[in-house]
Structure formats: structure tokens, C-alpha cells
Design an enzyme around this catalytic site. Structure first.
Site, PDB file in Angstrom:
ATOM      1  N   PRO A 128       0.820  -1.217   0.000  1.00 27.67           N
ATOM      2  CA  PRO A 128       0.000   0.000   0.000  1.00 27.67           C
ATOM      3  C   PRO A 128       0.855   1.268   0.000  1.00 27.67           C
ATOM      4  CG  PRO A 128       0.122  -0.922   2.209  1.00 27.67           C
ATOM      5  CD  PRO A 128       0.839  -1.896   1.312  1.00 27.67           C
ATOM      6  N   GLY A 129       0.260   2.338  -0.519  1.00 25.54           N
ATOM      7  CA  GLY A 129       0.888   3.649  -0.443  1.00 25.54           C
ATOM      8  C   GLY A 129       2.042   3.865  -1.389  1.00 25.54           C
ATOM      9  N   CYS A 130       2.160   3.060  -2.435  1.00 24.91           N
ATOM     10  CA  CYS A 130       3.255   3.189  -3.393  1.00 24.91           C
ATOM     11  C   CYS A 130       2.690   3.628  -4.741  1.00 24.91           C
ATOM     12  CB  CYS A 130       3.991   1.860  -3.541  1.00 24.91           C
ATOM     13  SG  CYS A 130       5.472   1.965  -4.569  1.00 24.91           S
ATOM     14  N   LEU A 131       3.339   4.624  -5.387  1.00 23.35           N
ATOM     15  CA  LEU A 131       2.872   5.096  -6.696  1.00 23.35           C
ATOM     16  C   LEU A 131       2.973   3.996  -7.746  1.00 23.35           C
ATOM     17  CD1 LEU A 131       4.368   8.713  -6.824  1.00 23.35           C
ATOM     18  CD2 LEU A 131       2.015   8.026  -6.320  1.00 23.35           C
ATOM     19  N   SER A 132       4.037   3.208  -7.684  1.00 19.27           N
ATOM     20  CA  SER A 132       4.158   2.047  -8.565  1.00 19.27           C
ATOM     21  C   SER A 132       3.350   0.891  -7.982  1.00 19.27           C
ATOM     22  CB  SER A 132       5.627   1.625  -8.707  1.00 19.27           C
ATOM     23  OG  SER A 132       6.407   2.661  -9.254  1.00 19.27           O
TER      24      SER A 132
END
Length: 201
Positions: A128-132
Site C-alpha cells: 500500500p501507499g506506493c505510486l508504482s
């Protein structure tokens, strides 16, 4: 080969009692992964078997390496509780004089990350919380050479659709595979700053 090893370890693997962390990020699920390594040790190529790196833990943990970050703060590697493999790569990255070359090394490591099957790319394994888009899974297995099979170690594998993120994932997988859950929990996320790759996050 991965499926075959999974079948062989079905009787020994068990799910951790609480979420495991990679640099503070909870990792869900279980699956099997390992690198195919040679006999030489390099910070830029897949590592030998995890047991080899664990044997050198006492020697590495006793050393104190001080690195300078971009903001001229000192980070003592001995205080970051790094695994031997992770300490070696942090030292190697910190010695690279420019950011562009560090990015190239991450891209190289990304190219060496073993491929995963689609059953790994499920919502339970998504970070979670990752742009990729990043998926990570792991196994919990008895430590090799532990006759009582009481010491359990973690082996991760995963994938990302972003190349730099995939390189970071490759670094984490190599640096943490073969460590116990407690050793992984104790790793200080500041190693990212020590390695001078925080700009890639």
C-alpha cells in the site's frame, strides 16, 4: 522449480503470527522465492544461498562503518541492525559518487530480479501507499543447518511495474532473505538514507 520447492516445504512452512515488515512496510501472504547465485559475492549480482551470508553475520555485525549522507549527517551502520548482505549493498551504494550511477545500479538489479507468476500479483500481496504497483510475498522456513528446526527464516520475492521501484525491491529481497522475522523487524529504515537512494522513493 518454484512450484516443486513449495511442495517440498509444505510441511515445514508456517504463517508468521504477526505481519512481517520490509523497512516498516507490512508484507502479506506466503510463497517461495530464492536467488540462483554463484560462488562470488558482489553487491550488484544475485547473492549466493542465504545460509552463506548468515555465516558471516558475526564478522559483519562487529564492524562499525560510518557513512555520510547528503545532508552531512553521520549514520553508523552498526546502529542500523543491518543483515550482512544489506550492509554490503548499503556500503556499495554509498560509495557511488553520483545519483545517476546509483540509479543505473538499481536498474541493473531490477533486471536480475527473478520473474514471478500471476498468482503473486494479487491484492493481498500489494504494497500500500506506493505510486508504482508492487507485489511482495514470502515464505517462513526452518533455517538451514538448524537440526531442531526451531529457528525460522524469511525468504521474499515479488515484482513491480516501476523499474527503479523494482530495483529497490531487488535490493530489499536480497538484503533480507534468510533473516529471521526478528532481525527484519530490527532493521532501521534509515539504511535508505545511508545508501543515498532515498531520492528514488
Amino acid at each position: 522449480a518454484g512450484e516443486h520447492r513449495t511442495q517440498n516445504h509444505q510441511t515445514t512452512m508456517r504463517r508468521p503470527s504477526k505481519p512481517l515488515l520490509i523497512a516498516g512496510i507490512p508484507i502479506a501472504g506466503l510463497a517461495l522465492a530464492s536467488y540462483n547465485g554463484g560462488t562470488s559475492v558482489s553487491a550488484w549480482s544475485p547473492a549466493p544461498h542465504a545460509a552463506t551470508s548468515r555465516r558471516s553475520h558475526k564478522q559483519s555485525s562487529s564492524s562499525s562503518v560510518v557513512l555520510h549522507s547528503a545532508i552531512e549527517d553521520e549514520l553508523d551502520l552498526s546502529s542500523l541492525h543491518l543483515t550482512p548482505q544489506l550492509e554490503m549493498m548499503v556500503t556499495a551504494f554509498s560509495s557511488i559518487p553520483d545519483e545517476k550511477t546509483r540509479h543505473k545500479q538499481l536498474l541493473y538489479m531490477a533486471s536480475k530480479l527473478p520473474a514471478v507468476t500471476d498468482d503473486v500479483r494479487i491484492s493481498e500481496n500489494k504494497v500500500p501507499g506506493c505510486l508504482s504497483t508492487v507485489h511482495v510475498d514470502c515464505t517462513l522456513e526452518p533455517k538451514e543447518g538448524d537440526d531442531d528446526q526451531e529457528t525460522m527464516v524469511v525468504n521474499y520475492f515479488g515484482d513491480s511495474d516501476g523499474l527503479l521501484t523494482k530495483g529497490l525491491l531487488a535490493l530489499l529481497i536480497r538484503g533480507l532473505n534468510g533473516a529471521t522475522p526478528e532481525e527484519i523487524q530490527n532493521v532501521d529504515p534509515q539504511f535508505i538514507q545511508a545508501a543515498k537512494i532515498s531520492q528514488t522513493l
